[in-house]
Design an enzyme around this catalytic site. Structure first.
Site, mmCIF file in Angstrom:
data_model
loop_
_atom_site.group_PDB
_atom_site.id
_atom_site.type_symbol
_atom_site.label_atom_id
_atom_site.label_comp_id
_atom_site.label_asym_id
_atom_site.label_seq_id
_atom_site.Cartn_x
_atom_site.Cartn_y
_atom_site.Cartn_z
ATOM 1 N N GLY A 173 -80.117 -26.659 -48.135
ATOM 2 C CA GLY A 173 -80.101 -27.865 -48.964
ATOM 3 C C GLY A 173 -81.459 -28.216 -49.556
ATOM 4 N NE ARG A 200 -80.171 -31.162 -62.365
ATOM 5 C CZ ARG A 200 -79.587 -30.003 -62.051
ATOM 6 N NH1 ARG A 200 -80.134 -28.858 -62.421
ATOM 7 N NH2 ARG A 200 -78.499 -29.990 -61.327
ATOM 8 N NE ARG A 215 -72.667 -29.033 -61.832
ATOM 9 C CZ ARG A 215 -73.901 -28.610 -61.609
ATOM 10 N NH1 ARG A 215 -74.201 -27.351 -61.839
ATOM 11 N NH2 ARG A 215 -74.815 -29.419 -61.130
ATOM 12 C CG ASP A 250 -71.777 -22.532 -60.774
ATOM 13 O OD1 ASP A 250 -71.406 -21.426 -61.207
ATOM 14 O OD2 ASP A 250 -72.753 -22.669 -60.023
HETATM 15 P P1 AMP Z 1 -77.201 -22.116 -58.503
HETATM 16 O O1 AMP Z 1 -77.058 -20.644 -58.507
HETATM 17 O O2 AMP Z 1 -78.612 -22.562 -58.318
HETATM 18 O O3 AMP Z 1 -76.574 -22.737 -59.693
HETATM 19 O O4 AMP Z 1 -76.413 -22.646 -57.206
HETATM 20 C C1 AMP Z 1 -75.118 -22.225 -56.931
HETATM 21 C C2 AMP Z 1 -74.555 -22.962 -55.735
HETATM 22 O O5 AMP Z 1 -75.308 -22.702 -54.558
HETATM 23 C C3 AMP Z 1 -74.528 -24.465 -55.883
HETATM 24 O O6 AMP Z 1 -73.345 -24.933 -55.290
HETATM 25 C C4 AMP Z 1 -75.746 -24.911 -55.104
HETATM 26 O O7 AMP Z 1 -75.615 -26.235 -54.648
HETATM 27 C C5 AMP Z 1 -75.749 -23.904 -53.961
HETATM 28 N N1 AMP Z 1 -77.088 -23.735 -53.392
HETATM 29 C C6 AMP Z 1 -78.126 -23.104 -53.965
HETATM 30 N N2 AMP Z 1 -79.210 -23.146 -53.161
HETATM 31 C C7 AMP Z 1 -78.867 -23.834 -52.053
HETATM 32 C C8 AMP Z 1 -79.549 -24.222 -50.856
HETATM 33 N N3 AMP Z 1 -80.835 -23.928 -50.637
HETATM 34 N N4 AMP Z 1 -78.842 -24.920 -49.940
HETATM 35 C C9 AMP Z 1 -77.553 -25.221 -50.138
HETATM 36 N N5 AMP Z 1 -76.866 -24.887 -51.229
HETATM 37 C C10 AMP Z 1 -77.502 -24.199 -52.189
HETATM 38 MG MG MG Z 2 -76.109 -24.427 -60.473
#
Ligand code: AMP
Ligand code: MG
Length: 501
Positions: A137, A187, A194, A263
């Site tokens: 997170g 942000r 999305r 997403d």
């Molecule tokens: P992203 O590829 O950055 O768009 O993220 C894709 C998904 O992975 C989203 O649901 C994010 O909330 C989740 N996510 C990415 N990094 C983390 C993290 N460090 N902890 C928890 N969830 C994550």
């Molecule tokens: Mg994302």
């Protein structure tokens, strides 16, 4: 988890006041999780976006305070905020994940800005939520600052984007392959809805929920569509139009998003989620910077293909709304999908025409533009500098652009055709050159400058290179003596970016 304190302890004179009105929280109970941020032990405010704060009707000096820091680090909840993690789904690299959601982000709420626009305020990197799955997170400082820089750079280029209001460090380490300083980005977005949000609602709520989300998104982003003959079809067309325009804008500045999963595609038409993104230096259509994109799915030249692919996933969620007869709905949406590529090409060609200094249309323009791309590719020329220096050629000084190509022959042949086309239009050269300088940036977020700024901040707690780069990127069209290094590429064929977590 400690319960965050509220901001009531702060003296009234500095207590930041947000005018929250949280329509998403009111409307979609069950499609988000109320959650609180993880506390930060030793937060520090690294960057505050004063201009954006003012645009949001916030008082920058009240935010530039202990109370502001407490909010931006997740240690305090401002009055009126209702922190929640939004649920969404998404196709990631073509594979469907039915439940993603904010795994490291919290929507604090919505404010109505000084232009009467509703804007989301979200903390990113604020700790685990029910959607975190295996993740912590958290966010590391490097990716937070990258998102800040590139988002502000895009905004200054006039490209729709989410923006950064603040960046803080938490005082705690996050563990990737190594320990890195933890950070939280605040942000601001037109909304965080999305394509993947529609996919989640379709999968978990059925047609009534998709309709509710569509009605909400239409009212928020495309109010005119509600009165169309077929409102949901008009809504789809409006989103497709906004996204076609957006991707065309990316292409005209050499921007590669890097992870165009559904997403990461907004309904509002803003660019979102600056993870493994970067700007291309030497023109090469197959450029990929993302270390995780091994197949080149999200390569520069593939972005318009993915635009249609993602919007087709969006259309699938709208089928039951568009017509009670499923075949008819599919037919209508398929027609709309077939219009996306021509629409995109129109936006792109219009953008390219102005980059070449053209104000009229000629049937041969597409060939002229495409041929310049071939010449740039064969001549290994820097994309941004070629366009920027074309204005010097208009002013009569040809060398600067010519020398960007390995061999100038092919460019010279192309330039003769271009000059003929300019002559056909006529008009004063200086007026044209100035117009070109307003659409062809001299400063883009060059990878070497971005890396320099991030590593100074992360490795040496030195924010000076970041501040300087941010300042340069805030005026991308105005050449400033002394800033030559910010305009120069330093192409590194092995340059890789990593997902921003
Ligand atoms: P992203 O590829 O950055 O768009 O993220 C894709 C998904 O992975 C989203 O649901 C994010 O909330 C989740 N996510 C990415 N990094 C983390 C993290 N460090 N902890 C928890 N969830 C994550
Ligand atoms: Mg994302």
């Amino acid at each position: 988890m400690n319960k965050p304190t509220d901001t009531k302890d702060a003296p009234d004179s500095v207590r930041p006041h947000f005018n929250f009105d949280n329509s998403y929280a009111r409307t979609f109970e069950g499609f988000f999780a109320r959650e609180q941020a993880a506390p930060a032990s030793a937060p520090k405010l690294l960057q505050l976006n004063h201009a954006l704060a003012e645009e949001l009707g916030l008082d920058p000096s009240a935010l530039d305070s202990e109370a502001g820091l407490a909010i931006f680090s997740g240690n305090a909840i401002p009055d009126g905020a209702e922190p929640l993690a939004q649920a969404y789904a998404g196709h990631q690299f073509g594979g469907f994940a039915s439940q993603l959601g904010d795994g490291r982000a919290l929507l604090l709420g919505e404010v109505i800005d000084t232009q009467q626009r509703r804007r989301d305020i979200q903390l990113k990197g604020s700790g685990r939520t029910p959607f975190s799955r295996g993740g912590d997170g958290k966010a590391a400082l490097g990716p937070v600052l990258r998102e800040y820089l590139i988002g502000e750079g895009m905004h200054a280029l006039g490209i729709p984007t989410t923006r950064a209001l603040a960046a803080v460090t938490t005082g705690e380490d996050v563990y990737r392959e190594i320990a890195l300083p933890g950070a939280v980005l605040t942000r601001v977005a037109a909304s965080h809805i999305r394509v993947g949000t529609f996919q989640f609602f379709a999968g978990h709520g059925g047609v009534d929920k998709v309709r509710a989300l569509a009605d909400y998104a239409m009212a928020r982003h495309y109010p005119d569509t509600a009165s169309a003959d077929n409102p949901y079809l008009a809504f789809f067309t409006a989103v497709a139009d906004a996204q076609a325009s957006l991707v065309a804008r990316w292409m005209t500045v050499g921007f590669i998003h890097g992870v165009m999963n559904t997403d990461n595609m907004t309904i509002s038409g803003e660019t979102i989620d600056y993870g493994p993104c970067a700007f291309m230096d030497t023109y090469a259509p197959d450029t990929v910077f993302s270390s995780i994109d091994r197949q080149g799915r999200y390569a520069y030249a593939n972005q318009s293909v993915i635009l249609s692919w993602n919007l087709t996933r969006f259309a699938e969620t709208l089928v039951p709304l568009v017509d009670p007869d499923q075949d008819r709905a599919i037919e209508l949406l398929t027609d709309a999908i077939h219009k996306i590529q021509p629409l995109y090409e129109n936006y792109w060609l219009a953008g390219m025409r102005s980059k070449l200094g053209l104000t009229t249309e000629d049937p041969n323009d597409l060939d002229l533009v495409n041929d310049l791309h071939w010449v740039m590719k064969d001549g290994h020329a820097d994309f941004t500098l070629v366009f920027r220096r074309l204005s010097q050629a208009v002013r009569g000084e040809n060398d600067a652009v010519q020398q960007l190509f390995d061999q100038s022959g092919a460019f010279d042949v192309w330039a003769r055709r271009w000059r003929k086309r300019l002559e056909q239009e006529g008009g004063p050269a200086e007026t044209r050159a100035q117009a070109m300088d307003r659409v062809n940036p001299i400063y883009i977020p060059r990878n070497h400058k971005v890396e320099e700024a991030l590593s100074a901040a992360v490795d040496h707690a030195d924010m000076k290179p970041f501040s300087k780069l941010l300042k340069v990127l805030s005026h991308p069209f105005d050449e400033v003596a002394g800033n030559e290094a910010y305009a120069e590429p330093k192409p590194d064929p092995s340059y890789k970016t990593f997902c921003g977590t």
